[in-house]
Design an enzyme around this catalytic site. Structure first.
Site, PDB file in Angstrom:
ATOM      1  N   ASP A  52     -17.328  16.089  30.996  1.00 48.22           N
ATOM      2  CA  ASP A  52     -18.087  15.890  29.373  1.00 48.22           C
ATOM      3  C   ASP A  52     -16.281  15.823  28.205  1.00 48.22           C
ATOM      4  OD1 ASP A  52     -19.278  16.570  26.932  1.00 48.22           O
ATOM      5  OD2 ASP A  52     -20.034  18.643  27.461  1.00 48.22           O
ATOM      6  N   SER A 131     -20.865  -1.802  21.151  1.00 42.27           N
ATOM      7  CA  SER A 131     -22.078  -2.526  21.316  1.00 42.27           C
ATOM      8  C   SER A 131     -21.927  -3.312  20.089  1.00 42.27           C
ATOM      9  CB  SER A 131     -22.734  -1.679  20.971  1.00 42.27           C
ATOM     10  OG  SER A 131     -24.197  -2.005  20.358  1.00 42.27           O
ATOM     11  N   TYR A 144     -26.552   4.907  15.246  1.00 38.86           N
ATOM     12  CA  TYR A 144     -25.770   4.022  16.895  1.00 38.86           C
ATOM     13  C   TYR A 144     -24.675   2.721  15.705  1.00 38.86           C
ATOM     14  CZ  TYR A 144     -25.436   2.233  21.052  1.00 38.86           C
ATOM     15  OH  TYR A 144     -24.649   2.357  22.740  1.00 38.86           O
ATOM     16  N   LYS A 148     -20.652   3.733  16.940  1.00 42.55           N
ATOM     17  CA  LYS A 148     -19.521   2.865  18.145  1.00 42.55           C
ATOM     18  C   LYS A 148     -18.977   1.514  16.994  1.00 42.55           C
ATOM     19  CE  LYS A 148     -21.716   3.573  21.996  1.00 42.55           C
ATOM     20  NZ  LYS A 148     -20.358   3.192  23.045  1.00 42.55           N
TER      21      LYS A 148
END
Length: 269
Positions: A52, A131, A144, A148
């Site tokens: 994890d 990304s 998000y 990134k």
């Protein structure tokens, strides 16, 4: 030539699975990770470790297990990540922290865990999968983008800090690819009474369509293979649709307000 050992987080599905499967066909010793091995008992593509990325102790155990089996680690691909969408005002802060815990803290935990071994080897490569969204603050995907984007920047710093040890860091930023990220992401509900109901609802639909029609993640796998075989990798790589990559070029050359207007027109805001 001695086989290189590669560790890929989030390797049981999506882009990570494509990377691992492709590298195995090229002769690499591949280990992927998954949070729950029991749920992947039928997985045969390559080796899987339970890990994890949000838990530093879990990370240490998995890396120790890999080193006990192989004695080295040549390449780390920090691929595990989660999506998150929603108006920032309406996104629960605990979900924001969870996103950063996976997308930003996770790669840091892994990098810290493998750096002592790579330093003692005098070599190593760490590829952070970021990304194209990390290069711009996208509406309803701002958290998000931020997680990134933060990873892109910290990779630049790590690259300079570790260069003297023979270790290379690089970023690989994909655009939209056909994966299951939409199913696994957190998205704030489209509330009937929300002032963002219509624009957010339309944007959410558009994002899902982009993922569904995305390119084959094998393209990302091929780029990872290319980076591994590059003597001195660049700081940043991008892979995706022409227009997605072209949007980054536009961001460099047009005024901020013009670029903002282009984005708003694209999302019909």
């Amino acid at each position: 030539m001695e086989q290189k050992v590669v560790l890929i987080t989030g390797g049981s599905s999506g882009i990570g699975r494509s990377i691992g499967g492709y590298l195995k066909t090229k002769g690499f010793i591949v280990y992927g990770t998954t949070r729950n091995l029991a749920n992947n008992s039928n997985f045969k593509d390559f080796n899987l470790l339970e890990l994890d990325v949000r838990d530093p102790e879990s990370v240490k155990r998995a890396v120790a297990e890999l080193l006990a089996k192989e004695g080295k680690i040549d390449v780390l691909v920090n691929n595990a990540g989660i999506g998150i969408t929603g108006p920032i005002e309406e996104t629960p802060h605990e979900e924001i922290l969870k996103a950063f815990d996976t997308n930003f803290n996770g790669p840091l935990h892994l990098s810290k865990a493998v750096l002592p071994t790579m330093r003692s080897q005098g070599s190593g490569l760490i590829i952070n999968i970021t990304s194209i969204a990390g290069y711009m603050g996208l509406p309803y995907r701002g958290i998000y983008s931020a997680s990134k984007g933060a990873l892109e920047l910290v990779t630049e710093a790590l690259r300079m800090e570790t260069k003297a040890f023979g270790i290379h860091f690089t970023n690989l930023a994909p655009g939209d690819f056909a994966t299951n990220i939409a199913a696994g992401r957190y998205h704030s509900p489209v509330f009937e009474t929300s002032p963002y109901k219509e624009p957010y609802g339309n944007t959410l639909k558009m994002m899902d369509e982009h993922v569904e029609s995305g390119k084959d993640p094998l393209l990302v796998a091929r780029m990872v293979f290319k980076i591994i075989n590059t003597k001195n990798p660049k700081v940043h790589y991008k892979v995706g649709e022409f227009m997605q990559k072209f949007s980054l070029f536009l961001k460099k050359i047009v005024p901020d307000k013009v670029y903002e207007k282009l984005l708003m027109n694209h999302y019909k805001l």
